[in-house]
Design a protein around this motif. Structure first.
Motif, PDB file in Angstrom:
ATOM      1  N   ALA A   9      -7.333   5.453  17.608  1.00 45.69           N
ATOM      2  CA  ALA A   9      -5.925   5.776  17.376  1.00 45.69           C
ATOM      3  C   ALA A   9      -5.785   6.831  16.282  1.00 45.69           C
ATOM      4  CB  ALA A   9      -5.146   4.515  17.004  1.00 45.69           C
ATOM      5  N   ILE A  10      -6.549   6.683  15.220  1.00 43.31           N
ATOM      6  CA  ILE A  10      -6.493   7.640  14.108  1.00 43.31           C
ATOM      7  C   ILE A  10      -6.976   9.008  14.560  1.00 43.31           C
ATOM      8  CG2 ILE A  10      -7.482   8.213  11.855  1.00 43.31           C
ATOM      9  CD1 ILE A  10      -7.512   5.098  11.350  1.00 43.31           C
ATOM     10  N   ALA A  11      -8.116   9.046  15.254  1.00 40.65           N
ATOM     11  CA  ALA A  11      -8.669  10.327  15.712  1.00 40.65           C
ATOM     12  C   ALA A  11      -7.703  11.029  16.664  1.00 40.65           C
ATOM     13  CB  ALA A  11     -10.015  10.099  16.393  1.00 40.65           C
ATOM     14  N   PHE A  43      -0.735   5.853  20.161  1.00 40.83           N
ATOM     15  CA  PHE A  43       0.117   4.667  20.140  1.00 40.83           C
ATOM     16  C   PHE A  43      -0.421   3.562  21.045  1.00 40.83           C
ATOM     17  CE2 PHE A  43       3.447   7.521  18.382  1.00 40.83           C
ATOM     18  CZ  PHE A  43       3.717   6.779  17.243  1.00 40.83           C
ATOM     19  N   TYR A  44      -1.008   3.941  22.170  1.00 38.55           N
ATOM     20  CA  TYR A  44      -1.617   2.938  23.042  1.00 38.55           C
ATOM     21  C   TYR A  44      -2.772   2.236  22.323  1.00 38.55           C
ATOM     22  CZ  TYR A  44      -4.185   0.832  26.874  1.00 38.55           C
ATOM     23  OH  TYR A  44      -4.857  -0.053  27.673  1.00 38.55           O
ATOM     24  N   MET A  45      -3.650   3.004  21.687  1.00 38.38           N
ATOM     25  CA  MET A  45      -4.772   2.410  20.950  1.00 38.38           C
ATOM     26  C   MET A  45      -4.272   1.544  19.792  1.00 38.38           C
ATOM     27  SD  MET A  45      -7.815   3.153  22.153  1.00 38.38           S
ATOM     28  CE  MET A  45      -7.157   2.854  23.771  1.00 38.38           C
ATOM     29  N   LEU A  46      -3.223   2.011  19.112  1.00 38.91           N
ATOM     30  CA  LEU A  46      -2.650   1.220  18.025  1.00 38.91           C
ATOM     31  C   LEU A  46      -2.074  -0.087  18.567  1.00 38.91           C
ATOM     32  CD1 LEU A  46      -2.014   1.060  14.995  1.00 38.91           C
ATOM     33  CD2 LEU A  46       0.123   2.254  15.473  1.00 38.91           C
ATOM     34  N   SER A  47      -1.443  -0.036  19.718  1.00 41.34           N
ATOM     35  CA  SER A  47      -0.888  -1.266  20.299  1.00 41.34           C
ATOM     36  C   SER A  47      -1.990  -2.261  20.648  1.00 41.34           C
ATOM     37  CB  SER A  47      -0.032  -0.949  21.525  1.00 41.34           C
ATOM     38  OG  SER A  47      -0.832  -0.617  22.641  1.00 41.34           O
ATOM     39  N   LEU A  48      -3.118  -1.771  21.114  1.00 37.46           N
ATOM     40  CA  LEU A  48      -4.247  -2.662  21.398  1.00 37.46           C
ATOM     41  C   LEU A  48      -4.818  -3.246  20.108  1.00 37.46           C
ATOM     42  CD1 LEU A  48      -6.151  -0.682  24.192  1.00 37.46           C
ATOM     43  CD2 LEU A  48      -4.531  -2.582  24.455  1.00 37.46           C
ATOM     44  N   THR A  49      -4.830  -2.448  19.075  1.00 39.39           N
ATOM     45  CA  THR A  49      -5.320  -2.916  17.774  1.00 39.39           C
ATOM     46  C   THR A  49      -4.467  -4.073  17.270  1.00 39.39           C
ATOM     47  OG1 THR A  49      -6.084  -0.686  17.226  1.00 39.39           O
ATOM     48  CG2 THR A  49      -5.786  -2.208  15.392  1.00 39.39           C
ATOM     49  N   LEU A  50      -3.163  -3.993  17.489  1.00 38.01           N
ATOM     50  CA  LEU A  50      -2.242  -5.002  16.968  1.00 38.01           C
ATOM     51  C   LEU A  50      -2.387  -6.370  17.637  1.00 38.01           C
ATOM     52  CD1 LEU A  50       0.966  -2.850  16.467  1.00 38.01           C
ATOM     53  CD2 LEU A  50      -0.759  -3.523  14.772  1.00 38.01           C
ATOM     54  N   LYS A  51      -3.146  -6.430  18.710  1.00 34.55           N
ATOM     55  CA  LYS A  51      -3.412  -7.727  19.338  1.00 34.55           C
ATOM     56  C   LYS A  51      -4.288  -8.606  18.452  1.00 34.55           C
ATOM     57  CE  LYS A  51      -3.024  -6.387  24.187  1.00 34.55           C
ATOM     58  NZ  LYS A  51      -3.745  -6.342  25.478  1.00 34.55           N
ATOM     59  N   SER A  52      -5.109  -7.970  17.589  1.00 36.19           N
ATOM     60  CA  SER A  52      -6.045  -8.761  16.779  1.00 36.19           C
ATOM     61  C   SER A  52      -6.029  -8.395  15.302  1.00 36.19           C
ATOM     62  CB  SER A  52      -7.460  -8.621  17.341  1.00 36.19           C
ATOM     63  OG  SER A  52      -7.835  -7.262  17.389  1.00 36.19           O
ATOM     64  N   MET A  53      -5.078  -7.583  14.873  1.00 33.04           N
ATOM     65  CA  MET A  53      -4.988  -7.188  13.467  1.00 33.04           C
ATOM     66  C   MET A  53      -3.524  -7.210  13.062  1.00 33.04           C
ATOM     67  SD  MET A  53      -6.252  -3.593  11.696  1.00 33.04           S
ATOM     68  CE  MET A  53      -7.984  -3.813  12.030  1.00 33.04           C
ATOM     69  N   ALA A  58      -2.948  -2.688   9.918  1.00 29.68           N
ATOM     70  CA  ALA A  58      -3.254  -1.647  10.906  1.00 29.68           C
ATOM     71  C   ALA A  58      -2.447  -0.381  10.641  1.00 29.68           C
ATOM     72  CB  ALA A  58      -2.985  -2.164  12.314  1.00 29.68           C
ATOM     73  N   TYR A  59      -1.155  -0.534  10.383  1.00 25.06           N
ATOM     74  CA  TYR A  59      -0.315   0.638  10.179  1.00 25.06           C
ATOM     75  C   TYR A  59      -0.657   1.345   8.869  1.00 25.06           C
ATOM     76  CZ  TYR A  59       3.575   3.812  10.472  1.00 25.06           C
ATOM     77  OH  TYR A  59       4.330   4.950  10.550  1.00 25.06           O
ATOM     78  N   ALA A  60      -0.988   0.585   7.837  1.00 19.69           N
ATOM     79  CA  ALA A  60      -1.379   1.209   6.567  1.00 19.69           C
ATOM     80  C   ALA A  60      -2.623   2.060   6.755  1.00 19.69           C
ATOM     81  CB  ALA A  60      -1.620   0.136   5.506  1.00 19.69           C
ATOM     82  N   ILE A  61      -3.603   1.532   7.452  1.00 19.10           N
ATOM     83  CA  ILE A  61      -4.835   2.289   7.680  1.00 19.10           C
ATOM     84  C   ILE A  61      -4.556   3.489   8.576  1.00 19.10           C
ATOM     85  CG2 ILE A  61      -7.145   2.213   8.702  1.00 19.10           C
ATOM     86  CD1 ILE A  61      -7.214  -0.790   7.877  1.00 19.10           C
ATOM     87  N   TRP A  62      -3.822   3.271   9.665  1.00 13.29           N
ATOM     88  CA  TRP A  62      -3.548   4.336  10.634  1.00 13.29           C
ATOM     89  C   TRP A  62      -2.775   5.486   9.990  1.00 13.29           C
ATOM     90  CZ3 TRP A  62       1.175   5.715  13.306  1.00 13.29           C
ATOM     91  CH2 TRP A  62       0.983   6.565  14.392  1.00 13.29           C
ATOM     92  N   SER A  63      -1.684   5.157   9.351  1.00 18.86           N
ATOM     93  CA  SER A  63      -0.859   6.221   8.773  1.00 18.86           C
ATOM     94  C   SER A  63      -1.513   6.849   7.545  1.00 18.86           C
ATOM     95  CB  SER A  63       0.534   5.697   8.431  1.00 18.86           C
ATOM     96  OG  SER A  63       0.457   4.671   7.467  1.00 18.86           O
TER      97      SER A  63
END
Length: 107
Positions: A9-11, A43-53, A58-63
């Motif tokens: 998601a970050i990349a 956003f799709y990858m971030l949404s998958l991340t939010l299933k287990s984090m 997650a948002y702090a790291i991503w942004s």
């Protein structure tokens, strides 16, 4: 696995933001498509991340990571200058992400 998804998601967000610079206000097709597709994938990858984090972590790291890396890319490849304020800002972003993660956020 959530950190792998978050890294994707970050990349993708970094690639999309970099392409946006070259889209010239979405008047150039190829960079515009990279921007739109990159953000959709991010956003799709971030949404998958939010299933287990947790969302806060997650948002702090991503942004935070995206902002810091884009600032560095701007300075290295897009002719932006490094100032003490920019350096301090990047350091504060990284520090903030570390603090959020140290807060022990759970799902």
């Amino acid at each position: 696995m959530p950190y792998v998804l978050l890294s994707c998601a970050i990349a993708s967000e970094i690639a999309a933001t970099s392409a946006m610079k070259y889209s010239e206000g979405f008047t150039r097709l190829a960079p515009s498509l990279v921007t739109v597709c990159g953000y959709l994938f991010a956003f799709y990858m971030l949404s998958l991340t939010l299933k287990s984090m947790s969302v806060g972590t997650a948002y702090a790291i991503w942004s935070g990571a995206g902002t810091a890396v884009i600032a560095v890319i701007g300075m290295l490849f897009m002719g932006e200058t490094m100032t003490a304020a920019k350096f301090a800002g990047i350091a504060l972003i990284i520090g903030g992400v570390v603090l959020v993660n140290m807060g022990g956020a759970t799902r």
